[in-house]
Scaffold this motif. Sequence first.
Motif, PDB file in Angstrom:
ATOM      1  N   ASP A  83       0.808  -1.216   0.000  1.00 49.38           N
ATOM      2  CA  ASP A  83       0.000   0.000   0.000  1.00 49.38           C
ATOM      3  C   ASP A  83       0.844   1.271   0.000  1.00 49.38           C
ATOM      4  OD1 ASP A  83       1.067  -0.114   2.533  1.00 49.38           O
ATOM      5  OD2 ASP A  83      -0.853  -0.239   3.589  1.00 49.38           O
ATOM      6  N   MET A  84       2.100   1.162  -0.410  1.00 46.30           N
ATOM      7  CA  MET A  84       3.001   2.312  -0.345  1.00 46.30           C
ATOM      8  C   MET A  84       3.165   3.014  -1.691  1.00 46.30           C
ATOM      9  SD  MET A  84       5.980   1.006   2.243  1.00 46.30           S
ATOM     10  CE  MET A  84       5.563   0.435   3.893  1.00 46.30           C
ATOM     11  N   ILE A  85       3.270   4.325  -1.615  1.00 42.60           N
ATOM     12  CA  ILE A  85       3.508   5.179  -2.787  1.00 42.60           C
ATOM     13  C   ILE A  85       4.719   6.053  -2.481  1.00 42.60           C
ATOM     14  CG2 ILE A  85       2.627   7.137  -4.120  1.00 42.60           C
ATOM     15  CD1 ILE A  85      -0.166   6.063  -3.744  1.00 42.60           C
ATOM     16  N   THR A  86       5.620   6.176  -3.434  1.00 36.45           N
ATOM     17  CA  THR A  86       6.782   7.045  -3.266  1.00 36.45           C
ATOM     18  C   THR A  86       6.679   8.225  -4.220  1.00 36.45           C
ATOM     19  OG1 THR A  86       8.251   5.262  -2.538  1.00 36.45           O
ATOM     20  CG2 THR A  86       9.291   7.201  -3.493  1.00 36.45           C
ATOM     21  N   ILE A  87       6.941   9.425  -3.721  1.00 33.17           N
ATOM     22  CA  ILE A  87       6.975  10.610  -4.583  1.00 33.17           C
ATOM     23  C   ILE A  87       8.334  11.280  -4.456  1.00 33.17           C
ATOM     24  CG2 ILE A  87       4.485  11.008  -4.464  1.00 33.17           C
ATOM     25  CD1 ILE A  87       5.025  13.258  -2.445  1.00 33.17           C
ATOM     26  N   GLY A 147       8.012  15.636 -11.737  1.00 28.02           N
ATOM     27  CA  GLY A 147       8.206  14.842 -10.529  1.00 28.02           C
ATOM     28  C   GLY A 147       7.809  13.395 -10.729  1.00 28.02           C
ATOM     29  N   TYR A 148       8.016  12.629  -9.711  1.00 22.83           N
ATOM     30  CA  TYR A 148       7.837  11.173  -9.752  1.00 22.83           C
ATOM     31  C   TYR A 148       6.775  10.742  -8.755  1.00 22.83           C
ATOM     32  CZ  TYR A 148       9.194   6.365  -8.461  1.00 22.83           C
ATOM     33  OH  TYR A 148       9.205   5.037  -8.148  1.00 22.83           O
ATOM     34  N   SER A 149       5.867   9.878  -9.187  1.00 27.28           N
ATOM     35  CA  SER A 149       4.886   9.273  -8.282  1.00 27.28           C
ATOM     36  C   SER A 149       4.663   7.844  -8.716  1.00 27.28           C
ATOM     37  CB  SER A 149       3.563  10.050  -8.329  1.00 27.28           C
ATOM     38  OG  SER A 149       2.604   9.435  -7.483  1.00 27.28           O
ATOM     39  N   SER A 150       4.935   6.924  -7.821  1.00 24.79           N
ATOM     40  CA  SER A 150       4.795   5.513  -8.187  1.00 24.79           C
ATOM     41  C   SER A 150       3.324   5.118  -8.252  1.00 24.79           C
ATOM     42  CB  SER A 150       5.526   4.630  -7.174  1.00 24.79           C
ATOM     43  OG  SER A 150       5.068   4.896  -5.863  1.00 24.79           O
ATOM     44  N   PRO A 151       2.965   4.231  -9.178  1.00 20.63           N
ATOM     45  CA  PRO A 151       1.569   3.803  -9.289  1.00 20.63           C
ATOM     46  C   PRO A 151       1.212   2.799  -8.194  1.00 20.63           C
ATOM     47  CG  PRO A 151       2.892   2.545 -10.801  1.00 20.63           C
ATOM     48  CD  PRO A 151       3.819   3.556 -10.163  1.00 20.63           C
ATOM     49  N   ILE A 152      -0.059   2.691  -7.923  1.00 20.24           N
ATOM     50  CA  ILE A 152      -0.542   1.666  -7.004  1.00 20.24           C
ATOM     51  C   ILE A 152      -1.779   1.044  -7.633  1.00 20.24           C
ATOM     52  CG2 ILE A 152      -1.994   3.242  -5.657  1.00 20.24           C
ATOM     53  CD1 ILE A 152      -1.047   1.536  -3.160  1.00 20.24           C
ATOM     54  N   ALA A 186      -4.613   0.435 -12.148  1.00 18.14           N
ATOM     55  CA  ALA A 186      -3.511   1.166 -11.533  1.00 18.14           C
ATOM     56  C   ALA A 186      -3.784   2.658 -11.618  1.00 18.14           C
ATOM     57  CB  ALA A 186      -2.197   0.829 -12.217  1.00 18.14           C
ATOM     58  N   VAL A 187      -3.505   3.363 -10.545  1.00 16.60           N
ATOM     59  CA  VAL A 187      -3.676   4.815 -10.524  1.00 16.60           C
ATOM     60  C   VAL A 187      -2.414   5.464  -9.967  1.00 16.60           C
ATOM     61  CG1 VAL A 187      -6.188   4.759 -10.276  1.00 16.60           C
ATOM     62  CG2 VAL A 187      -4.741   4.735  -8.234  1.00 16.60           C
ATOM     63  N   GLN A 188      -2.257   6.742 -10.246  1.00 17.63           N
ATOM     64  CA  GLN A 188      -1.122   7.495  -9.731  1.00 17.63           C
ATOM     65  C   GLN A 188      -1.619   8.748  -9.016  1.00 17.63           C
ATOM     66  OE1 GLN A 188       1.127   7.225 -13.610  1.00 17.63           O
ATOM     67  NE2 GLN A 188       2.849   7.417 -12.199  1.00 17.63           N
ATOM     68  N   TRP A 189      -1.183   8.921  -7.806  1.00 26.24           N
ATOM     69  CA  TRP A 189      -1.453  10.133  -7.039  1.00 26.24           C
ATOM     70  C   TRP A 189      -0.557  11.235  -7.587  1.00 26.24           C
ATOM     71  CZ3 TRP A 189       1.581  11.141  -2.079  1.00 26.24           C
ATOM     72  CH2 TRP A 189       1.150  12.328  -1.458  1.00 26.24           C
ATOM     73  N   ASP A 240      -3.997   3.523 -15.487  1.00 25.04           N
ATOM     74  CA  ASP A 240      -5.400   3.932 -15.534  1.00 25.04           C
ATOM     75  C   ASP A 240      -5.536   5.460 -15.565  1.00 25.04           C
ATOM     76  OD1 ASP A 240      -8.302   3.172 -15.212  1.00 25.04           O
ATOM     77  OD2 ASP A 240      -8.060   4.459 -13.460  1.00 25.04           O
ATOM     78  N   SER A 241      -4.566   6.163 -14.987  1.00 26.90           N
ATOM     79  CA  SER A 241      -4.639   7.618 -14.951  1.00 26.90           C
ATOM     80  C   SER A 241      -4.200   8.240 -16.262  1.00 26.90           C
ATOM     81  CB  SER A 241      -3.761   8.159 -13.817  1.00 26.90           C
ATOM     82  OG  SER A 241      -2.412   7.835 -14.064  1.00 26.90           O
ATOM     83  N   GLY A 242      -3.719   7.436 -17.192  1.00 26.36           N
ATOM     84  CA  GLY A 242      -3.321   7.934 -18.497  1.00 26.36           C
ATOM     85  C   GLY A 242      -1.858   8.318 -18.573  1.00 26.36           C
ATOM     86  N   THR A 243      -1.085   8.081 -17.548  1.00 31.12           N
ATOM     87  CA  THR A 243       0.343   8.403 -17.551  1.00 31.12           C
ATOM     88  C   THR A 243       1.161   7.159 -17.821  1.00 31.12           C
ATOM     89  OG1 THR A 243      -0.059  10.108 -15.896  1.00 31.12           O
ATOM     90  CG2 THR A 243       2.218   9.410 -16.203  1.00 31.12           C
ATOM     91  N   ALA A 244       2.047   7.222 -18.787  1.00 30.51           N
ATOM     92  CA  ALA A 244       2.855   6.056 -19.137  1.00 30.51           C
ATOM     93  C   ALA A 244       3.815   5.707 -18.011  1.00 30.51           C
ATOM     94  CB  ALA A 244       3.641   6.332 -20.410  1.00 30.51           C
ATOM     95  N   TRP A 245       3.999   4.400 -17.786  1.00 30.45           N
ATOM     96  CA  TRP A 245       4.900   3.956 -16.723  1.00 30.45           C
ATOM     97  C   TRP A 245       6.298   4.519 -16.928  1.00 30.45           C
ATOM     98  CZ3 TRP A 245       4.451  -0.757 -13.408  1.00 30.45           C
ATOM     99  CH2 TRP A 245       3.110  -1.112 -13.194  1.00 30.45           C
ATOM    100  N   ASN A 246       6.762   4.540 -18.191  1.00 33.25           N
ATOM    101  CA  ASN A 246       8.150   4.982 -18.412  1.00 33.25           C
ATOM    102  C   ASN A 246       8.311   6.482 -18.178  1.00 33.25           C
ATOM    103  OD1 ASN A 246       6.689   5.694 -20.633  1.00 33.25           O
ATOM    104  ND2 ASN A 246       8.236   5.136 -22.131  1.00 33.25           N
ATOM    105  N   SER A 247       7.221   7.232 -18.082  1.00 33.00           N
ATOM    106  CA  SER A 247       7.356   8.676 -17.844  1.00 33.00           C
ATOM    107  C   SER A 247       7.819   8.941 -16.425  1.00 33.00           C
ATOM    108  CB  SER A 247       6.020   9.376 -18.098  1.00 33.00           C
ATOM    109  OG  SER A 247       5.064   9.026 -17.130  1.00 33.00           O
TER     110      SER A 247
END
Length: 245
Positions: free
Chosen positions: A88-92, A104-109, A151-154, A234-241
């Motif tokens: 349940d962890m997210i890193t920014i 910036g960086y936000s890991s998906p969950i 998958a979503v990204q905060w 799911d949020s529309g942001t590519a993983w590699n971005s």
Amino acid sequence: SLKAQAGTDRLGTDKNTFLKLLVAQLTHQDPLNPVEDKEFVAQLAQFTSVEELQNLNKGMESLNSAYLRQQSVNATSLIGQYVEAPGDMITIDGIGSGADGTGGYSSPITFTLPRTTPELTMNIYSMDSEGRPNKLVASRNLGPRNEGSAAVQWDGRDDKEAPLPNGTYIANFTAKDADGKDILVTTSSSGKVSQVEMAADGNHKLVLQDFRTVKFNDVKIIAGAADVEKTNTDSGTAWNSWLAN
């Protein structure tokens, strides 16, 4: 292992003691009342049992060593691959650091819904020194969601759109069904494995690229880098971005 070694040593000692006692018994037996055949056979059977247990113990110890070696190989083979495991962890990192206030960086969950909900909410908490939820720092209404996983990204910001400090946060999802009953939403952490921290029990710790960790035995999905980096969340942001940062 020390326990297995101790068991082997004890069996070896018991075997040698048994042989000494058997030889002493045969040597000093009363010629007028020798050991009967049935008793002698029973004693030999006991000796055989001890020997078989000793061999079995050695075999199990060998299998355990082979298993731990294979687990190490399997874990290290995941370096550079993408994994998903319960978490349940997210890193920014560096939210709002771009010239235009973005970036910036936000890991998906990944969340999993057992049934459809008219409204899914994602709550983000800061994490205390024990790795537990501390303070609610942001909430996001994700709207109606169908049964299944996504998958979503905060965005790494609080409810006033202010960027939050770099670090690891905890995500918690809440939802109700059409009848107003609570739905249990499970979550998974996803990311690229950068290194492996070995564990004596074979359940090695996989360190993800953003320094989150998952246990090797908990991994449920594995994907190659080439496949994942072409997929959008799911949020529309590519993983590699976000991995490119």
